[in-house]
Structure formats: C-alpha cells, structure tokens
Motif scaffolding. Sequence first.
Motif, short mmCIF file in Angstrom:
data_model
loop_
_atom_site.label_atom_id
_atom_site.label_comp_id
_atom_site.label_asym_id
_atom_site.label_seq_id
_atom_site.Cartn_x
_atom_site.Cartn_y
_atom_site.Cartn_z
N LEU A 23 0.83 -1.20 0.00
CA LEU A 23 0.00 0.00 0.00
C LEU A 23 0.86 1.26 0.00
CD1 LEU A 23 -2.76 1.32 0.11
CD2 LEU A 23 -2.75 1.02 2.60
N LEU A 24 1.92 1.26 0.82
CA LEU A 24 2.81 2.42 0.87
C LEU A 24 3.50 2.64 -0.47
CD1 LEU A 24 4.46 1.94 4.40
CD2 LEU A 24 2.78 3.67 3.75
N CYS A 25 3.92 1.54 -1.10
CA CYS A 25 4.57 1.65 -2.41
C CYS A 25 3.61 2.19 -3.47
CB CYS A 25 5.13 0.30 -2.84
SG CYS A 25 6.57 -0.24 -1.87
N LEU A 26 2.37 1.70 -3.45
CA LEU A 26 1.37 2.20 -4.40
C LEU A 26 1.12 3.69 -4.19
CD1 LEU A 26 -0.76 1.84 -6.59
CD2 LEU A 26 -2.35 1.01 -4.82
N LEU A 27 1.01 4.11 -2.93
CA LEU A 27 0.83 5.53 -2.63
C LEU A 27 2.03 6.35 -3.10
CD1 LEU A 27 -0.75 5.36 0.95
CD2 LEU A 27 -1.90 6.02 -1.17
N ALA A 28 3.23 5.80 -2.90
CA ALA A 28 4.44 6.51 -3.33
C ALA A 28 4.47 6.67 -4.85
CB ALA A 28 5.68 5.75 -2.85
N ALA B 253 2.10 17.34 -7.70
CA ALA B 253 1.50 18.63 -7.33
C ALA B 253 0.31 18.46 -6.40
CB ALA B 253 1.07 19.38 -8.60
N TYR B 254 -0.39 17.32 -6.53
CA TYR B 254 -1.62 17.12 -5.76
C TYR B 254 -1.45 16.16 -4.57
CZ TYR B 254 -3.62 19.32 -9.87
OH TYR B 254 -3.90 20.20 -10.88
N LEU B 255 -0.37 15.40 -4.57
CA LEU B 255 -0.21 14.37 -3.53
C LEU B 255 1.04 14.54 -2.69
CD1 LEU B 255 -1.35 11.18 -5.52
CD2 LEU B 255 -2.71 12.65 -4.01
#
Length: 379
Positions: free
Chosen positions: A37-42, A50-52
Amino acid sequence: METGYQYRKRRVALDRSREFRFGEGKISAYASVALGLLCLLAVLAYRYPAYLTTIELRQAYDAEFLQQILKYGMYFSLFLGALTFVLNRHKRLGACGIGLTLAGFALGGYDIPVGPVEPVRMSLGVDWLILAFLGSVGVFMTLEKLFPKYRNQVILRSEWSLDLFYFCFNHLMISAILIYANFHASHFHWALSESVQVAVQSMPVWLQVVLIILCADFVLYWEHRLYHEVRWLWPVHAVHHSVEQMDWLAGSRGHFVQVFSERAMVMIPLYLLGADKAALDIYVTFAALQAVLIHSNVNLRFGPLKYLLVTPQFHHWHHSSEKPAIDTNYSAHTVIFDRIFKTYHMPDKHWPAEYGTTVRLPRGFVGQLFYPLRKWLQP
C-alpha cells in the motif's frame, strides 16, 4: 498529588489471537500489505506530485534517492507476499500485498521521471504520510519491542485500526492544517516586533530552540487546559482521551477540531518570535518525535530529565482515568508549567492502572466525529 490513594498495577492479558509469531506467515502477510500500500501511494505521489505531496516537505528530501528506497520496498513486498504461499498461511493477505505492489508497477513503478513541480495551494500529504509511518514504525515500534512497559500488549491491540485511520487522516490533511495554521497566525501581525525578532535571531541556534520550546509549551499548556476545564470544549478533547491502550499509534487519535486548533495556536509564538529556519526545523523535529514517544508503550529511564521534560510516564498519567490523575499534566514539552500552576502529578514508582475516559465514548470514527455535537445538543 493525592495522599492515601492506593495505586494498583496494570494487568495486561496476552491476546494470542492478535499476536505476531514467527513462522506463521502473519508477520510477512501484514508487512506485505503495508509495504504494498505504501509503495502504491508513493508511485501515485511521483505520478501526481503537485496534488499528492506537500511543498514544504518536498523541498527537504531527495526524490530520486527515495525512488531507490521505493524500488527495494516494492520487491520486498512481493517477496513477503510470496512467503505467505510458501508457509501456506494468511495467503489472502499475501495476495493483497502482491496485488497492491503490481498495481504500483503498472502505474510506473520506481522509474517515473522526477522533475520540477508546479505548486498548488491544496494537496494531500501522501509523502508526509509515507515517511512518517515508516519512521514511526522503524523507531517507536522497535523501542516498544525492546523496552516495553507492558510486554503482553500486542501490536494489533484493540482499536489499532481506528488509530491507524486517525494517523492516516491527520497526515493526509497536513497541507490544510498548515494553511489554516499560517492563516490564523497571520492575524497576529499587529503584535510583531522587529526588535524582538532581531534579538531572537541574534541568539545562538540552541538558545533559539530553547526559547521556542518554552513559548510553545506555555501556549499548548493553556490550550490543553482549556480543553479539559471548559465544559463545552471537553467533548472535542475527550476523543483523544478515549484511547484505552497506549502505544505509538494512540497519540494519533484526535478530533479534527482539536488537531487544527493545536497547530494554529502553536504557530502564534513561532510566528511572533521570528526565529531562524534552522531553529524552527529542530523544534518541529523535536516536537514530532516527543509527541509520539510520550504515548508509546515504553519503559525507558530518563534519569533527571524526567523532572524537566514530558516523558511517557508523565503523559501516561495524563491519560489515566484514575481520580488523582484527572485534569493534570497538561504540558506538551516540559513539566515546568504544570509545576508552576499546580497541575503536576507524577508518582515516581507508579504507572496508571486504567486509561481512557470516565464515560466511555463511541468506538468508531463516525461516532467520535459527531460525539461533541451530540453532547452539545443534549438538554
């Protein structure tokens, strides 16, 4: 300190159904999902920076270097997910971790080009969430396993998922919190003094840090005390006190009204002092680490420092529902103001036997979100 009170030892029963044990696949399964999950978010943060990502934090880290960390994280998540199939335990979680990581690869993986980012006013702090989570797990979960106060308290203790949600929510909202806090502090421009700021900036950095800590602590002490002693404010703060098992994640539980107001109030002394950026960075780091540490399930010896700084034992008493501890230990950084204003409670040889509120709150996020409103509307 109340005399004649019979202090008790806290008893924590080992919950074997929630315990992590080597060789059962549970550790690798949860680790694979978390990393996936952390990798996907990264990956999403690299694709839509710009948005994340947050402007302030983005300026402080090397995005290309972190991509190399991301690379190893993605492959490690796949390895841990595959391990659950080898062990033939918790395969669904393992498959979930693998799926999340493969989704990250499909969106570009660790090869997304890094370039200039056009800033936007509002963004989700996904980068802040990832770095804070990894840092907190690496430092504080390790400390809790090496030096536990309650050895039988498991990582997946009751309501851990609720506090993880608070952790994620509050870190994702970091941009909104900073915008609100800076906007609030700017209303005190009339109190700015150029001579005071010049005097502060002429001090050595270490002395500026000490001054910031004391000024911030004074403001936070009284803000915290008002939340306890003003009847209509207490339902908001009660959400934070509803935690009944303390660990590094417990401090994340807090109503958004309190989270925003705390950040806004502490910005006032920082804004007025006008200290150097180096001093501000040191304070922010110190405050962030201390805020997590004092909620942690650790039994560290701080020696004489415990008579000066807020420590886990001191703050655990603040979270106790036992009579002598109610409405005590308001300070965030030092114990100075609790001593001055007679709200200090620190029995040297004892820790709380009970945590939480005297009246139990709803146990879900939505129930806690609307709990203050429900209390205010009661006749």
